[in-house]
Each structure stands twice: as C-alpha cells, then as structure tokens.
Design an enzyme around this catalytic site. Sequence first.
Site, mmCIF file in Angstrom:
data_model
loop_
_atom_site.group_PDB
_atom_site.id
_atom_site.type_symbol
_atom_site.label_atom_id
_atom_site.label_comp_id
_atom_site.label_asym_id
_atom_site.label_seq_id
_atom_site.Cartn_x
_atom_site.Cartn_y
_atom_site.Cartn_z
ATOM 1 N N PHE A 43 -4.468 2.929 14.794
ATOM 2 C CA PHE A 43 -4.733 3.970 13.801
ATOM 3 C C PHE A 43 -5.762 3.441 12.806
ATOM 4 C CE2 PHE A 43 -1.322 6.231 15.584
ATOM 5 C CZ PHE A 43 -1.245 7.492 15.000
ATOM 6 N N ASN B 183 0.845 -1.198 0.000
ATOM 7 C CA ASN B 183 0.000 0.000 0.000
ATOM 8 C C ASN B 183 0.877 1.243 0.000
ATOM 9 O OD1 ASN B 183 0.556 0.739 2.882
ATOM 10 N ND2 ASN B 183 -0.464 -1.232 3.232
ATOM 11 N N LYS C 110 -12.001 -4.296 18.684
ATOM 12 C CA LYS C 110 -10.616 -4.757 18.846
ATOM 13 C C LYS C 110 -10.066 -4.527 20.252
ATOM 14 C CE LYS C 110 -9.911 -4.418 13.936
ATOM 15 N NZ LYS C 110 -9.004 -4.240 12.808
#
Length: 401
Positions: free
Chosen positions: A323, A210, A341
């Site tokens: 993030f 990415n 999470k």
Amino acid sequence: MLTSKKILICVTGGIAVYKAVALVSKLTQAGANVKVMMTKSAMEFVQPLSFQAMSRNDVYFDTFDEKDSSVIAHIDLADWADLVIVAPATANVIGKLANGIADDMVTTTLLATTADAWIAPAMNVHMYDNAAVIRNIAQLSKDGFHFIEPSEGFLACGYVGKGRLEEPEKIVQLVEGYFVPKELPLKGKKVVVTAGPTRERIDPVRFLTNFSSGKMGYAMAEAAASLGAETILISGPVSLSPPPNVTLVSVESAKEMLDAVLLHFDTATMVVKTAAVADYKPKEVHSQKMKKQPGESVIVLERTTDILLELGKRKKDQLLIGFAAETNDVIHYAKSKLDKKNADYIIANDVTEEGSGFGTDTNAVTLVGKNIEQYFGHQTKKVLALQLLQTIIQLEKDDAK
C-alpha cells in the site's frame, strides 16, 4: 455466517409487524448487527421499544430526528447496511418504491442505499393479486430488488391464501445463505496481512507513531478470510476487534512487525502489507522518562528496515502487495515503489482526499501493477477490500492462462 454482518430491517404497517420483531431477535441471536427503521403505520401495531430491546440498537422512524448530529441519519444507515430487508412490505411501500417516491425515512433510505435490498410482502390475498401490485413488483424486480415470496395460509383478515409474511426462521436461513461466499478462490492458501501503525519508543512514556487506524488492513484480512484463506493478521496497536476466522498477531515496533512477517513469509501464498510502518526510530531509547530541559531538544533518528523492500528481495513464489499512502503524485510514487521494491501490486491512495486515508470508514484507491492501473472510487473499506482481492485474483488467473 452472520457475525458482524450489518442488516437494516425496514418495517412497514401491517399486522405481520409482530413477525418482524421475531425476525430481528433471531438475526441478532445469529450474530448480526441489526438496526430497525419503522414507518408511522408500523408504529400503530408495535412500539419502537420492542425492536430496540430485540436489536439493542436505536430505532429510526423520523427523517428529521438526527440522533447523531455528525451524520445525516438516513444516508448514514443507507451506507452502513450490508443488506436491507423490508419486512413486512405493504402494497403501499411497494408502490412507492416502484415509482421512486421517497416521502418518509424508509423510502428515502431505500432510494439512497447501494446495498442489496430484499422485499418481503405481506397483505391480503386479493391485494397481492391486484394488477397494480403485480406491475409494481415486476418493476422492482427489474430494478434489482429481491423478493421473499409470501407463504400461503390463514390471513389476519380471515381469508386463506397467499399473502402471509414468510416465517422469520426461513428468512434467517435465506440471509445466512446470502452471506455464504459463492466461491472460495483462496481456499488452501495462506495470506499474511499487516495493519495499523507501529510505535517507536523514545522513553517509557513517549513514542513516535502515525495516524493509521488499521481499518483498511483489518478489512483486507476479513476479505481474505471470507474468500477461504488461512489468514494471519499482523497488527500494530489499534482499537479494533479482529475479524472472524483470522489469526491475530499483535506487535508494536517496526522490528517486531518485520520479525512476525518473516516468521510466516516462507509459507505464505500472498502478503498484503497495509501497515503504516515507521520509517525512522529514535537512535537512543531512554530507560527513564526524559525530563524537560531549558531550550531546544534534539532526538536523533535512524532508519528502520523497509519491510516491503526486504520481502521483495526474499520473494520466491509469493504474491506481494503493498500500500502507498501519498499526498501528491500518487500514481508516480506507486509505480516507482512497484519497481523498486519488487512488488506485484501497489494499492495507492491520496490521504489528503476527503473520505480517504487514515481513520475513515471509506477509501478510494488505484490498483497499480505491471499491466494494470485501475481506480476504485469511494466506498466502504470492507467492500473495497473484497473488490481489490477479487480483482487481483482474477488478474493472476488471467496471467496464468
């Protein structure tokens, strides 16, 4: 303390310009990245080449001389600097700044910068005692400028008194003191930061990845180290140099990053998962280069382990910060990730927003926690990283009361 610090020296016209050459030399030797800007009057005393040789950077003196067409020089320099020092500062430039006059590159840049600005006056003793100069110095002090008092001694005009530019060695000491963190709230703590992209190999010459540059993660690691933490930076492939006082662990794939994080997780106080980890990897990795074939080709992908989710399952007393790089519904997805999470905080940003996201030197984010949703507007990633950590540290301190 000055390694990697960015200092802009603004030199104005006075005989003390020769001391500014020595100041630039000593700051550079101390590890700072120094850039110099001169007024036309300053160039009557010393040529720009002297400062270029001492700083090993271009010297700026003309507002309309754009050395890099991709930026506006005086704005770029204003944003670039961690600290701006006007040395020597004449009565003229002090008067201009006190009244908001910006008619050359130095005054325009000083008007545009948000960095702390220091002024080191140098002039005749009677000029320094003049009521107008005293009034202008008082106004600038009120405006937030810091003054380096001139010393007393023999002046170039023949007078003896106050007006000599402070010695370069003393100014360097003041600068070093400025960059010493006043508090080290993470001293004795261990912070693990992940940064950059991962690469998932398809064959020996191709991979999936990415656009992550690693800049935000490296800024977070640098901020953690500056606050006293033992900092472990686990980084995917990037073209960045590791920050000072940080232990770098280089990895490539999502699996390697997971293994490296788990190796340090049990002893960590805080984990900051900034890395843009691949969600998928090729199910089959070819040992030889795949050759072109007629028609379409299909690569079957399988999920990688969700590192933040895995850490959330294993978390004990660690502070877990993730993030979220999003393109829409930023806050909604951040809150969802926070719960799903088991993270303590999610730092979310819209990567489609100009000046944010991958590859940029600036960012704008929202810090999302169980009891907070705070927006941090556009600023450099280094400044933002420090603000984020300081905010989180204060929130944790308040919760512990």
